[in-house]
Design a protein around this motif. Structure first.
Motif, mmCIF file in Angstrom:
data_model
loop_
_atom_site.group_PDB
_atom_site.id
_atom_site.type_symbol
_atom_site.label_atom_id
_atom_site.label_comp_id
_atom_site.label_asym_id
_atom_site.label_seq_id
_atom_site.Cartn_x
_atom_site.Cartn_y
_atom_site.Cartn_z
ATOM 1 N N HIS A 62 -0.429 12.786 2.088
ATOM 2 C CA HIS A 62 -0.632 11.837 1.000
ATOM 3 C C HIS A 62 0.712 11.617 0.300
ATOM 4 O O HIS A 62 1.514 12.544 0.200
ATOM 5 C CB HIS A 62 -1.653 12.377 -0.006
ATOM 6 N N ASP A 91 -2.784 9.538 4.934
ATOM 7 C CA ASP A 91 -4.183 9.223 4.634
ATOM 8 C C ASP A 91 -4.341 8.391 3.367
ATOM 9 O O ASP A 91 -5.373 7.750 3.170
ATOM 10 C CB ASP A 91 -4.983 10.519 4.457
ATOM 11 N N TRP A 92 -3.336 8.441 2.515
ATOM 12 C CA TRP A 92 -3.436 7.766 1.207
ATOM 13 C C TRP A 92 -2.033 7.589 0.658
ATOM 14 O O TRP A 92 -1.198 8.503 0.751
ATOM 15 C CB TRP A 92 -4.266 8.642 0.268
ATOM 16 N N ALA A 137 2.762 -2.244 3.181
ATOM 17 C CA ALA A 137 1.458 -1.734 3.596
ATOM 18 C C ALA A 137 0.767 -2.695 4.553
ATOM 19 O O ALA A 137 0.175 -2.266 5.557
ATOM 20 C CB ALA A 137 0.588 -1.496 2.362
ATOM 21 N N PRO A 143 -2.229 2.891 3.867
ATOM 22 C CA PRO A 143 -3.379 2.876 2.943
ATOM 23 C C PRO A 143 -2.928 2.886 1.477
ATOM 24 O O PRO A 143 -3.067 3.877 0.762
ATOM 25 C CB PRO A 143 -4.132 4.153 3.314
ATOM 26 N N HIS A 145 -2.719 2.118 -2.517
ATOM 27 C CA HIS A 145 -3.535 1.941 -3.705
ATOM 28 C C HIS A 145 -2.589 1.754 -4.889
ATOM 29 O O HIS A 145 -1.659 2.537 -5.056
ATOM 30 C CB HIS A 145 -4.424 3.158 -3.947
ATOM 31 N N PRO A 197 -10.678 7.031 -0.497
ATOM 32 C CA PRO A 197 -9.657 5.988 -0.324
ATOM 33 C C PRO A 197 -10.274 4.602 -0.086
ATOM 34 O O PRO A 197 -11.313 4.473 0.568
ATOM 35 C CB PRO A 197 -8.885 6.460 0.916
ATOM 36 N N ASP A 198 -9.607 3.600 -0.616
ATOM 37 C CA ASP A 198 -9.992 2.203 -0.410
ATOM 38 C C ASP A 198 -8.707 1.399 -0.271
ATOM 39 O O ASP A 198 -8.257 0.767 -1.225
ATOM 40 C CB ASP A 198 -10.833 1.705 -1.584
ATOM 41 N N PRO A 199 -8.075 1.450 0.893
ATOM 42 C CA PRO A 199 -6.764 0.800 1.064
ATOM 43 C C PRO A 199 -6.766 -0.648 0.588
ATOM 44 O O PRO A 199 -7.694 -1.410 0.877
ATOM 45 C CB PRO A 199 -6.523 0.908 2.568
#
Length: 283
Positions: A62, A91-92, A137, A143, A145, A197-199
């Protein structure tokens, strides 16, 4: 093992780190200061003095960046664009921005769908930095945010010291309101996003009660049992250019999305709850 690489490991990231460490994560935090590196080590964070060179992206699952843009754009991307683009295993990815990207709305409400129209150079730089991270991105499937932070307060960052010293003032500008957020609620939102997560998501981070700044000063004095600091009209206030620029924008920021999408229940839904807790925690 999950590993957060926190670039520019500052006030907000330092509030997040204990929550991750308690879950068995490693946290690597960059700083430019040997003194701050020692402090981070004492908090259980692995400090890395970073001057723009290589980052241990291969160790991270991350990535969080809290670094503000400079005159030449985002310094993290300027130094590590290709390496971050190649970090397909992440992952984030989180980018801490500011509600300054919305500009001035004369006290009106804004949300994440409000068009970006910054009225300061700092706000414009943030818009450009958000766009640069977004383009990276989109091109490489990272991913990302984006978190747009209101005025941050919390332990070590509040009005109490100035009120105690007698140097606080209630600066009055007709119609001026600010949104704010307690640092522990920032940590709570970041943790919730990491866990779900919500890319591509963008979130406003603020409490439920945008108010004029003089109200916060007055309540701090009330809690301390001290006299109300004097009122000073804005046009007579001796403010730094940075402080004056904050008064160039007045808006109320909505936080419905963090509640709806991340299930957030704010620990400090308004400045009163936050200031009371700060005073209690200080003993």
């Amino acid at each position: 093992m999950k590993v957060l690489l926190s670039i520019g490991h500052g006030y907000s990231a330092r509030a997040l780190a204990p929550h991750l460490l308690a879950r068995g994560w490693r946290v690597i935090g960059t700083t430019r200061s040997p003194e701050k590196a020692a402090a981070l080590r004492g908090e259980g964070v692995e400090p890395l003095i970073w001057d723009g060179g290589d980052l241990p992206l291969d160790q991270a699952t991350h990535l969080l960046t809290s670094v503000a843009p400079g005159p030449d754009g985002d310094p993290v991307l300027a130094a590590q664009h290709e390496a971050i683009a190649a970090a397909q295993h992440l992952d984030w990815v989180g980018y801490l921005s500011t509600v300054g990207v919305y500009g001035d709305h004369a006290g009106g409400w804004v949300d994440e769908a409000t068009p970006l129209s910054p009225s300061t150079a700092r706000g414009q730089a943030r818009v450009e930095a958000e766009a640069a991270w977004g383009a990276l991105a989109a091109a490489h499937g990272l991913p990302l945010h984006i978190f747009r932070l209101a005025g941050i307060y919390g332990p070590g960052r509040g009005p109490f010291e100035k009120v105690r010293q007698g140097s606080a003032r209630r600066i009055i500008k007709e119609g001026q309101v600010f949104s704010r957020i307690h640092v522990e609620d920032i940590a709570q939102v970041l943790l919730a996003s990491i866990e779900a997560p919500d890319p591509g998501a963008v979130y406003n981070l603020c409490d439920d009660d945008p108010v004029p700044p003089q109200d916060v000063i007055a309540y701090a004095a009330e809690l301390l049992g001290l006299p109300l600091p004097p009122e000073v009209p804005f046009d007579q206030a001796d403010l730094s250019p940075m402080a004056r620029s904050f008064y160039a924008e007045s808006k109320r920021v909505r936080n419905d999305k963090i509640k709806r999408d991340l299930g957030i229940s704010l620990r400090y839904p308004d400045y009163r709850a936050g200031l009371r807790a700060m005073l209690d925690q200080a003993g």
